[in-house]
Scaffold this active site. Structure first.
Site, PDB file in Angstrom:
ATOM      1  N   HIS A 112     -50.264 -17.775 -30.489  1.00  0.00           N
ATOM      2  CA  HIS A 112     -51.351 -17.366 -31.542  1.00  0.00           C
ATOM      3  C   HIS A 112     -52.891 -17.644 -31.268  1.00  0.00           C
ATOM      4  CE1 HIS A 112     -47.508 -16.682 -33.792  1.00  0.00           C
ATOM      5  NE2 HIS A 112     -47.065 -17.919 -33.317  1.00  0.00           N
ATOM      6  N   ALA A 160     -46.424 -10.442 -35.694  1.00  0.00           N
ATOM      7  CA  ALA A 160     -45.828  -9.911 -37.354  1.00  0.00           C
ATOM      8  C   ALA A 160     -43.515 -10.715 -36.644  1.00  0.00           C
ATOM      9  CB  ALA A 160     -45.905  -9.024 -37.778  1.00  0.00           C
ATOM     10  N   ARG A 213     -60.013  -4.578 -33.940  1.00  0.00           N
ATOM     11  CA  ARG A 213     -60.230  -4.110 -35.531  1.00  0.00           C
ATOM     12  C   ARG A 213     -60.423  -6.014 -35.692  1.00  0.00           C
ATOM     13  NH1 ARG A 213     -56.072  -0.194 -36.701  1.00  0.00           N
ATOM     14  NH2 ARG A 213     -56.414   1.360 -35.454  1.00  0.00           N
ATOM     15  N   ARG A 230     -53.801 -19.375 -43.006  1.00  0.00           N
ATOM     16  CA  ARG A 230     -53.271 -17.193 -43.642  1.00  0.00           C
ATOM     17  C   ARG A 230     -52.382 -17.733 -44.554  1.00  0.00           C
ATOM     18  NH1 ARG A 230     -53.545 -13.801 -38.272  1.00  0.00           N
ATOM     19  NH2 ARG A 230     -54.057 -12.533 -39.582  1.00  0.00           N
ATOM     20  N   PRO A 235     -45.432  -6.479 -31.781  1.00  0.00           N
ATOM     21  CA  PRO A 235     -46.643  -5.775 -32.124  1.00  0.00           C
ATOM     22  C   PRO A 235     -48.390  -5.737 -33.163  1.00  0.00           C
ATOM     23  CG  PRO A 235     -45.332  -6.232 -34.075  1.00  0.00           C
ATOM     24  CD  PRO A 235     -44.926  -6.895 -32.639  1.00  0.00           C
ATOM     25  N   ASN A 236     -48.637  -4.092 -33.248  1.00  0.00           N
ATOM     26  CA  ASN A 236     -50.202  -4.426 -33.025  1.00  0.00           C
ATOM     27  C   ASN A 236     -51.460  -5.134 -31.942  1.00  0.00           C
ATOM     28  OD1 ASN A 236     -49.752  -2.822 -35.272  1.00  0.00           O
ATOM     29  ND2 ASN A 236     -49.234  -4.111 -35.915  1.00  0.00           N
ATOM     30  N   ASN A 250     -46.398 -14.391 -27.561  1.00  0.00           N
ATOM     31  CA  ASN A 250     -47.067 -14.089 -29.086  1.00  0.00           C
ATOM     32  C   ASN A 250     -46.333 -13.158 -29.841  1.00  0.00           C
ATOM     33  OD1 ASN A 250     -49.007 -13.506 -31.283  1.00  0.00           O
ATOM     34  ND2 ASN A 250     -50.876 -13.463 -30.470  1.00  0.00           N
ATOM     35  N   TYR A 263     -59.333 -12.193 -34.358  1.00  0.00           N
ATOM     36  CA  TYR A 263     -58.844 -12.131 -33.545  1.00  0.00           C
ATOM     37  C   TYR A 263     -59.971 -11.706 -32.196  1.00  0.00           C
ATOM     38  CZ  TYR A 263     -55.042 -10.393 -35.639  1.00  0.00           C
ATOM     39  OH  TYR A 263     -53.454 -10.997 -36.808  1.00  0.00           O
ATOM     40  N   GLU A 319     -45.101 -20.752 -27.226  1.00  0.00           N
ATOM     41  CA  GLU A 319     -44.924 -19.727 -28.413  1.00  0.00           C
ATOM     42  C   GLU A 319     -46.661 -19.869 -28.710  1.00  0.00           C
ATOM     43  OE1 GLU A 319     -43.968 -21.249 -32.757  1.00  0.00           O
ATOM     44  OE2 GLU A 319     -44.975 -18.940 -33.618  1.00  0.00           O
TER      45      GLU A 319
HETATM   46  O1  CA2 Z   1     -52.563 -14.530 -34.442  1.00  0.00           O
HETATM   47  C1  CA2 Z   1     -51.752 -14.076 -33.772  1.00  0.00           C
HETATM   48  O2  CA2 Z   1     -51.610 -14.150 -32.555  1.00  0.00           O
HETATM   49  C2  CA2 Z   1     -50.372 -13.171 -34.958  1.00  0.00           C
HETATM   50  O3  CA2 Z   1     -49.627 -13.894 -33.416  1.00  0.00           O
HETATM   51  C3  CA2 Z   1     -50.939 -12.675 -34.798  1.00  0.00           C
HETATM   52  C4  CA2 Z   1     -50.269 -10.879 -35.621  1.00  0.00           C
HETATM   53  C5  CA2 Z   1     -49.682 -11.572 -37.032  1.00  0.00           C
HETATM   54  O4  CA2 Z   1     -48.791 -11.358 -37.445  1.00  0.00           O
HETATM   55  C6  CA2 Z   1     -49.659 -13.420 -36.916  1.00  0.00           C
HETATM   56  O5  CA2 Z   1     -49.444 -14.125 -37.631  1.00  0.00           O
HETATM   57  C7  CA2 Z   1     -50.439 -13.932 -35.960  1.00  0.00           C
HETATM   58  C8  CA2 Z   1     -51.187 -10.057 -35.704  1.00  0.00           C
HETATM   59  C9  CA2 Z   1     -51.758  -9.169 -34.294  1.00  0.00           C
HETATM   60  C10 CA2 Z   1     -52.115  -7.818 -34.707  1.00  0.00           C
HETATM   61  O6  CA2 Z   1     -53.470  -7.926 -33.967  1.00  0.00           O
HETATM   62  C11 CA2 Z   1     -54.120  -7.163 -34.293  1.00  0.00           C
HETATM   63  C12 CA2 Z   1     -55.816  -6.735 -33.393  1.00  0.00           C
HETATM   64  C13 CA2 Z   1     -56.313  -6.076 -33.486  1.00  0.00           C
HETATM   65  C14 CA2 Z   1     -56.779  -5.788 -35.004  1.00  0.00           C
HETATM   66  C15 CA2 Z   1     -55.836  -5.426 -36.359  1.00  0.00           C
HETATM   67  C16 CA2 Z   1     -54.247  -6.264 -35.115  1.00  0.00           C
END
Ligand code: CA2
Length: 145
Positions: free
Chosen positions: A99, A76, A17, A106, A9-10, A73, A22, A97
């Site tokens: 990330h 969340a 953003r 974090r 997700p996301n 990946n 990221y 896995e």
């Molecule tokens: O660091 C990673 O790849 C995560 O899997 C990213 C997840 C986070 O919940 C994990 O703890 C670590 C979040 C992905 C959200 O991606 C976004 C990208 C751009 C803007 C907003 C969110």
């Protein structure tokens, strides 16, 4: 060689953003890089993203019997999903896995992973370059070099 790269997700918001965490590349940019590198190495890449937990579970199940490896990946859902843990347990190919950020640097709720106990390796903290790093390692990890 066929590899599923599954994104949670996301991650569809990548590049729009939170660039400090990221980076600036979109998920489409990352997918294109993965496809290009995969083509060079003779790896068929199935690159997918969903915001739905059940969809991620279905793709892991689809990989059973069809893919040599899963790169995941779970975003969340990494920190919450027993369903993804169970599905990955049922997949017996190579599992990695991934990330983009370094979750242990974090918030404390990102320090728990339901994915880590059921994968062979983990890459984190290399930004979106982590995708390419893993693909470059795949021939060796799959014993095809
Ligand atoms: O660091 C990673 O790849 C995560 O899997 C990213 C997840 C986070 O919940 C994990 O703890 C670590 C979040 C992905 C959200 O991606 C976004 C990208 C751009 C803007 C907003 C969110």
């Amino acid at each position: 060689m066929k590899v599923f790269i599954i994104n949670g997700p996301n991650l569809n918001l990548l590049g729009t953003r939170e660039p400090a965490i990221y980076g600036h590349k979109t998920l489409e940019d990352v997918a294109a890089e993965c496809q290009a590198l995969g083509a060079e190495l003779g790896i068929e890449i199935e690159f997918r993203q969903s915001n739905f937990e059940g969809q991620l579970v279905e793709w892991i199940q689809e990989a059973i019997g069809t893919a040599d490896a899963i790169v995941i990946n779970a975003a969340a859902y990494t920190h919450t999903s027993v369903a993804i843990y169970d599905a990955l347990k049922s997949y017996h190919g190579l599992k990695i896995e991934l990330h983009i950020s370094h979750p242990h640097l974090r918030e404390p709720f990102r320090h728990t992973s339901y994915v880590s106990p059921v994968v062979h390796a983990m890459v984190a903290g290399f930004g979106t370059n982590g995708y390419s790093l893993i693909i470059e390692m795949l021939p060796q990890l799959l014993g095809k070099t």
